[in-house]
Design an enzyme around this catalytic site. Sequence first.
Site, mmCIF file in Angstrom:
data_model
loop_
_atom_site.group_PDB
_atom_site.id
_atom_site.type_symbol
_atom_site.label_atom_id
_atom_site.label_comp_id
_atom_site.label_asym_id
_atom_site.label_seq_id
_atom_site.Cartn_x
_atom_site.Cartn_y
_atom_site.Cartn_z
ATOM 1 N N GLY A 217 -19.994 -65.361 45.591
ATOM 2 C CA GLY A 217 -20.461 -65.193 44.225
ATOM 3 C C GLY A 217 -21.670 -66.008 43.820
ATOM 4 N N GLU A 252 -16.580 -67.340 50.915
ATOM 5 C CA GLU A 252 -16.942 -66.025 51.457
ATOM 6 C C GLU A 252 -18.280 -65.642 50.859
ATOM 7 O OE1 GLU A 252 -12.327 -64.381 51.436
ATOM 8 O OE2 GLU A 252 -13.703 -63.841 49.843
ATOM 9 N N GLY A 254 -22.089 -64.095 50.672
ATOM 10 C CA GLY A 254 -22.949 -63.056 51.228
ATOM 11 C C GLY A 254 -24.338 -63.191 50.636
ATOM 12 N N ARG A 255 -24.420 -62.816 49.366
ATOM 13 C CA ARG A 255 -25.708 -62.734 48.679
ATOM 14 C C ARG A 255 -26.546 -64.012 48.787
ATOM 15 N NH1 ARG A 255 -26.347 -59.215 44.523
ATOM 16 N NH2 ARG A 255 -24.095 -59.149 44.234
ATOM 17 N N ARG A 291 -29.327 -50.879 44.632
ATOM 18 C CA ARG A 291 -28.958 -51.850 43.584
ATOM 19 C C ARG A 291 -29.585 -51.555 42.211
ATOM 20 N NH1 ARG A 291 -29.439 -56.720 43.097
ATOM 21 N NH2 ARG A 291 -27.350 -57.111 42.357
ATOM 22 N N TYR A 295 -26.603 -51.080 39.619
ATOM 23 C CA TYR A 295 -26.287 -52.221 38.743
ATOM 24 C C TYR A 295 -27.371 -52.482 37.708
ATOM 25 C CZ TYR A 295 -23.305 -53.411 42.767
ATOM 26 O OH TYR A 295 -22.395 -53.396 43.778
ATOM 27 N N CYS A 319 -34.384 -36.900 44.019
ATOM 28 C CA CYS A 319 -34.330 -36.071 42.802
ATOM 29 C C CYS A 319 -33.309 -36.588 41.808
ATOM 30 C CB CYS A 319 -34.017 -34.631 43.177
ATOM 31 S SG CYS A 319 -35.426 -33.875 43.968
ATOM 32 N N GLU A 320 -33.581 -37.747 41.270
ATOM 33 C CA GLU A 320 -32.757 -38.375 40.231
ATOM 34 C C GLU A 320 -33.705 -39.189 39.364
ATOM 35 O OE1 GLU A 320 -29.360 -38.363 39.867
ATOM 36 O OE2 GLU A 320 -28.882 -37.328 41.729
ATOM 37 N N TYR A 348 -26.564 -56.420 50.152
ATOM 38 C CA TYR A 348 -26.257 -55.173 49.451
ATOM 39 C C TYR A 348 -27.492 -54.270 49.405
ATOM 40 C CZ TYR A 348 -22.510 -58.348 48.314
ATOM 41 O OH TYR A 348 -21.500 -59.266 48.432
HETATM 42 C C1 LIG Z 1 -13.553 -60.777 47.989
HETATM 43 C C2 LIG Z 1 -15.015 -61.009 48.082
HETATM 44 N N1 LIG Z 1 -15.453 -62.100 48.743
HETATM 45 C C3 LIG Z 1 -16.768 -62.343 48.875
HETATM 46 C C4 LIG Z 1 -17.733 -61.508 48.339
HETATM 47 C C5 LIG Z 1 -19.172 -61.844 48.521
HETATM 48 O O1 LIG Z 1 -19.783 -62.112 47.339
HETATM 49 P P1 LIG Z 1 -21.276 -62.643 47.275
HETATM 50 O O2 LIG Z 1 -22.116 -61.749 48.091
HETATM 51 O O3 LIG Z 1 -21.595 -62.610 45.852
HETATM 52 O O4 LIG Z 1 -21.261 -64.046 47.816
HETATM 53 C C6 LIG Z 1 -17.318 -60.384 47.623
HETATM 54 C C7 LIG Z 1 -18.319 -59.506 47.002
HETATM 55 O O5 LIG Z 1 -18.116 -58.715 46.181
HETATM 56 C C8 LIG Z 1 -15.931 -60.120 47.509
HETATM 57 O O6 LIG Z 1 -15.488 -59.046 46.858
#
Ligand SMILES: Cc1ncc(COP(=O)(O)O)c(C=O)c1O
Length: 387
Positions: A217, A252, A254-255, A291, A295, A319-320, A348
């Site tokens: 997050g 966890e 990602g972003r 994205r 969003y 075509c949107e 993403y």
């Molecule tokens: C359960 C869970 N963990 C981790 C993430 C990764 O989130 P982020 O990319 O914001 O760090 C997500 C993303 O939606 C998620 O649903």
Amino acid sequence: MNEEMLVRAAKNFGTPLYIYDLKEIENRIHKVQKTLEGVEHRIFFAFKSNSNFHLLKRMRAFGCGADVVSMSEYKMAKSVGFTSDEMVINGNGKTEDELGIYLKDKVRYINVDSMEEVERFPKNLSARVAIRINPNVDAKTHPHISTGLRENKFGVDMKEASKLIHTLPANLKLVGLHCHIGSQITDVSPFIDTLNSLKLFIDKEDLKLEFLNIGGGWGVDYLHNGTELSTEKYREKIVPLLKKIGIPIHLELGRFIIGPAGYLVTKVLEIKHSSFKNFIAVDASMSTFLRPILYNAHHHIEFLSNGSKILVDVVGRVCESGDTFGKNREVKTPKVGDLGIIYDVGAYGYSMASNYNLSLRPAEVIFDGKDFKLIRRRETFDDLIRL
Ligand SMILES: Cc1ncc(COP(=O)(O)O)c(C=O)c1O
């Protein structure tokens, strides 16, 4: 990465093109580790944010575990070389068959999403589980990436969690708690609220846990105005809370790790002046990068041009009407054939790309500080009809 490098990559590999800066990824992992210095922790990379085989291999080499949410992500983790002990299983609606496979393979642990899910666990196999808590905390992010409110589909509230803990079948061993309240969070206060209520819950239930998984997050600076989650504030306000909780922390992410390390290079196809607006149409689209339409996400866009400033909508060719990367942007007027850069697309981005309008998914390359390397070739029409 400078403009010259991006131009060189586009020349070699064509457009639209995803480029990932490896050094930036590594730096960002170090930034997370530095922020959490003094707290025992482990990062599990969120595959959903970017599931390119070669990048995932790098993530493992950088010391990350795997956060997977589907059977294909799980299989991908295995083919990349992650061991079962390096995998955390997430997501709602896991099937009995899937759970059976995870348990047989002895994954590190499974984040249980509901009471109903517990009933689908095979009775004859043991498992290590964490309960996903939905703390009903507002992550102050886009509603589609908010996951910790009681109206969201994920996890169980504290009352249900308590019931679950006291009724877990003997083959399921509670080893941790899990909580992911949402994505693209740029303010520390939702994390503070979450950790405070988790601490209360752990104390009230007198839980002896191996770890607390606090999800991902961490938000990035999509606006290019310094709005990234402040790691200084995180260190000041969150790290003491984590220390107080006093058990190893799992993340966890990602972003935060890969978002800003990704660039989407696209070519100008047309500059259209209507009586009402100017449009720049590029060869990327919502099929390449979803994205903005999904969003209403803002991504910084620049055109590599010396032209004077112009107010435009930057659009794709699907075509949107929603196929728009930016509305009313002031950019340097490009010429047809000039390149445009859409920033911060590492997370993403490709993982949400599609074949809508039979668009061909673009190529992906990594930049190691010296050279570019193709890590996924561009799709061809043959790929589309192969199935
Ligand atoms: C359960 C869970 N963990 C981790 C993430 C990764 O989130 P982020 O990319 O914001 O760090 C997500 C993303 O939606 C998620 O649903």
